[in-house]
Design an enzyme around this catalytic site. Structure first.
Site, PDB file in Angstrom:
ATOM      1  CB  CYS A  31      -0.907  -0.053   1.229  1.00 33.37           C
ATOM      2  SG  CYS A  31      -1.718   1.488   1.666  1.00 33.37           S
ATOM      3  CB  CYS A  34       0.486   1.536   4.135  1.00 33.17           C
ATOM      4  SG  CYS A  34      -1.257   1.067   4.086  1.00 33.17           S
TER       5      CYS A  34
END
Length: 102
Positions: A31, A34
């Site tokens: 991600c 993230c």
């Protein structure tokens, strides 16, 4: 204290039974947001002793992610006294993260 990665078997002891607030970062290694959030979380964890920061990989612990209704990542959930008290979805800055535990 640095960010620690936990799993479902550690969750109760590390998060739910913690005597201080805990920010749980539900993330995935693939991600992009993230990855952008990770250095901010590490900085906060290293600079504060009044709360903990932990990470849960949603790919490794899908049951835990499902139990907390995680549908987008990153999702941060602040826990106090074993209860979720605030949630943030997506990339957020340092001040917004601190506001979760205040």
């Amino acid at each position: 204290m640095s960010v620690i990665k936990i799993n479902e078997k550690d969750f109760e002891a590390v998060v739910l039974k913690s005597e201080k607030p805990v920010i749980v970062d539900f993330f995935a290694t693939w991600c992009g947001p993230c990855k952008m959030l990770a250095p901010v979380l590490h900085e906060l964890a290293d600079g504060h002793d009044d709360f903990s920061v932990v990470q849960v990989d949603v790919d490794e612990d899908p049951n835990l992610a499902r139990a907390y209704g995680i549908v987008s990542i990153p999702t941060l959930i602040a826990f106090k006294n074993g209860e979720p008290v605030a949630t943030s979805v997506g990339y957020v800055d340092r001040e917004r993260i601190l506001a979760l535990v205040k």
